[in-house]
Write an enzyme that holds these catalytic residues in place. Structure first.
Site, PDB file in Angstrom:
ATOM      1  N   ASP A  35      36.851 -37.726  -3.628  1.00 35.63           N
ATOM      2  CA  ASP A  35      35.447 -37.488  -3.324  1.00 35.63           C
ATOM      3  C   ASP A  35      34.596 -37.437  -4.590  1.00 35.63           C
ATOM      4  O   ASP A  35      33.522 -38.034  -4.654  1.00 35.63           O
ATOM      5  CB  ASP A  35      35.296 -36.199  -2.514  1.00 35.63           C
ATOM      6  N   ASP A  51      46.995 -39.856  10.309  1.00 37.07           N
ATOM      7  CA  ASP A  51      48.135 -40.107   9.428  1.00 37.07           C
ATOM      8  C   ASP A  51      49.299 -39.172   9.747  1.00 37.07           C
ATOM      9  O   ASP A  51      50.156 -38.929   8.886  1.00 37.07           O
ATOM     10  CB  ASP A  51      47.727 -39.925   7.961  1.00 37.07           C
ATOM     11  N   ASP A  95      39.040 -30.039  10.397  1.00 39.47           N
ATOM     12  CA  ASP A  95      38.667 -28.647  10.687  1.00 39.47           C
ATOM     13  C   ASP A  95      37.163 -28.420  10.653  1.00 39.47           C
ATOM     14  O   ASP A  95      36.713 -27.275  10.537  1.00 39.47           O
ATOM     15  CB  ASP A  95      39.355 -27.708   9.695  1.00 39.47           C
ATOM     16  N   ASP A 155      36.249 -33.810   7.993  1.00 41.23           N
ATOM     17  CA  ASP A 155      37.652 -33.426   8.045  1.00 41.23           C
ATOM     18  C   ASP A 155      37.978 -32.853   9.422  1.00 41.23           C
ATOM     19  O   ASP A 155      37.084 -32.506  10.207  1.00 41.23           O
ATOM     20  CB  ASP A 155      37.963 -32.397   6.957  1.00 41.23           C
TER      21      ASP A 155
END
Length: 446
Positions: free
Chosen positions: A418, A265, A326, A324
């Site tokens: 989540d 994105d 990271d 994610d």
């Protein structure tokens, strides 16, 4: 090399001796009633020394003036910074107010309420300051007849309103906060007891099967390796995109049974180019990986995941692993999590623990590591073992796609998508498993 004489110290020492000597003479003269006239006669050498000392004193005075000028410069610089910060704050507030006025009226009602209470609070604060400087806090005025138009009467009326209406309400709110604190304390105490019980008994989830490490996939049973979709949502992740993509692409899983989606994105064209080039590099190595970029970035992460799950080929996959940007999972991540789904048709989620690679970087990372260590070691583990429910951490977990579809999929109605999807899945009857032994490396946000 000899040290230069310190004329300033010598002059101070001579003055002290002369003063003590004069005091002795003055005391003796008082006792004898004799008045002395003291004449100071200096030699040429001593006069030259005094001139040198005077020059040193003037030099030290200039140095002090420079020091004071530097301090004034620092004070002026600090005032300039504060002024610029205040001006920037005012401009930002004006810009926010101007942009909020362009929104529909239904969305600006809440802002108007906040603005009203803010103005009311500022007025009451100003009123309290006036009362403080006039001394009414120490001797409150009384409600006497004939002074209805005075400021003292208004302040006395305000004190009456505070005592009769605001104070009971604040006391009730304080009691509610105390009750909530006690409930949270009891909850934490019970969770710690549950954690001790799990540790003492050595309880942990057990899978019905285990994969062989570095097994030959030619002789495998296709049913033992279900179709897995791996998703990495990211946005302008220039620093960590290479590590996360590489960690997922080297998963010890049959390549024809796994598809990787890079859900980018990013609004930075350079970052888009870099991520697309990284995806093409792994495609040339035979990895099933695709790059997706949305032109309309609605819904943030939840909207990105919902858009990816709407693809036609998703129906061919049974599970979806989410990481994610990271996070860097170990090569055996899928082999350590997928076996827990076998034989448990009501299992929707397998959540793993986070392990931070930069937890010793500074004080903030250490404190964050302590907080999250309690979250995973106590909260997630105890809730996962005793009630088969806990909040999804948004990453480092594997979902059953059927469970996601059953509870309505990803929704962008909230910023905690989540927890939202975890609650909806639990209400639909699905169960969760937490694996405290399986860790996924990540970088802590500073």
């Amino acid at each position: 090399m000899s040290r230069p004489p310190n004329y300033e110290f010598q002059e101070w020492w001579n003055k002290q001796r002369a003063k003590d000597h004069a005091d002795d003479h003055f005391s003796s003269s008082n006792s004898d009633d004799i008045t002395f006239l003291t004449v100071n006669i200096q030699s040429p050498d001593s006069a030259g020394a005094a001139a040198t000392a005077g020059k040193d004193r003037s030099r030290s005075a200039r140095q002090l003036s420079w020091i004071y000028l530097l301090k004034l410069n620092r004070i002026a610089h600090s005032l300039a910074l504060l002024t610029n910060g205040f001006i920037t704050l005012i401009r930002t507030a004006n810009r926010r107010i101007a942009t909020s006025s362009d929104r529909p009226r239904s969305e600006s009602k809440f802002f108007k309420i906040i603005k009203f209470f803010l103005i009311l609070s500022v007025c009451l604060l100003f009123f309290e300051l006036v009362a403080y400087f006039r001394g009414w806090h120490f001797s409150p005025p009384t409600l006497e007849a004939g002074v209805e138009d005075s400021v003292e009467y208004l302040y006395a009326k305000w004190l009456e309103i505070r005592a009769n209406y605001l104070a009971p309400l604040l006391q009730c709110l304080a009691n509610v906060c105390i009750v909530l604190f006690l409930i949270q304390s009891v909850d934490r105490f019970v969770l710690v007891l549950g954690c001790f019980y799990i540790k003492i008994r050595g309880l942990k989830p057990v899978a019905e099967m285990e994969y062989q490490q570095d097994a030959e996939y030619e002789s495998m049973n296709p049913d033992d390796y279900p179709m897995v979709l791996v998703q990495i949502p990211m946005c302008n992740e220039r620093e960590v995109y290479q590590q996360s993509i590489a960690a997922v692409c080297i998963q010890d899983w049959p390549r024809e049974r796994m598809l990787i989606q890079i859900l980018d994105d990013s609004n930075d064209a350079d970052v888009q180019f870099l991520i697309r080039a990284e995806v093409q590099k792994w495609q040339q190595r035979g990895v099933h990986i695709i790059y997706r970029h949305r032109l309309i970035r609605t819904g943030y992460k939840a909207g990105n995941l919902r858009s990816a799950m709407s693809c036609d080929y998703v129906k061919d996959y049974e599970f979806v692993a989410i990481f994610d940007a990271d996070f860097q999972p170990a090569p055996d991540f899928l082999k350590s999590t997928i076996p827990y789904f076998k034989g448990k048709e009501d299992l929707a989620l397998v959540q793993t623990r986070w392990a931070f690679v930069n937890k010793e970087e500074n004080l903030l990372t250490r404190l964050q590591n302590i907080n999250l260590a309690f979250h995973f070691e106590v909260e997630q583990q105890v809730n996962g073992w005793f009630i088969n429910f806990f909040g999804f951490n948004g990453t480092a977990g594997v979902w059953r796609i059927k469970a996601l579809e059953d509870c309505g999929g990803w929704l962008d109605r909230t910023t905690v998508e989540d927890m939202d999807i975890a609650v909806r899945a639990h209400l639909c009857g699905w169960k969760f498993i937490y694996l405290n032994d399986v860790k996924v490396c990540a970088y802590e946000d500073l």
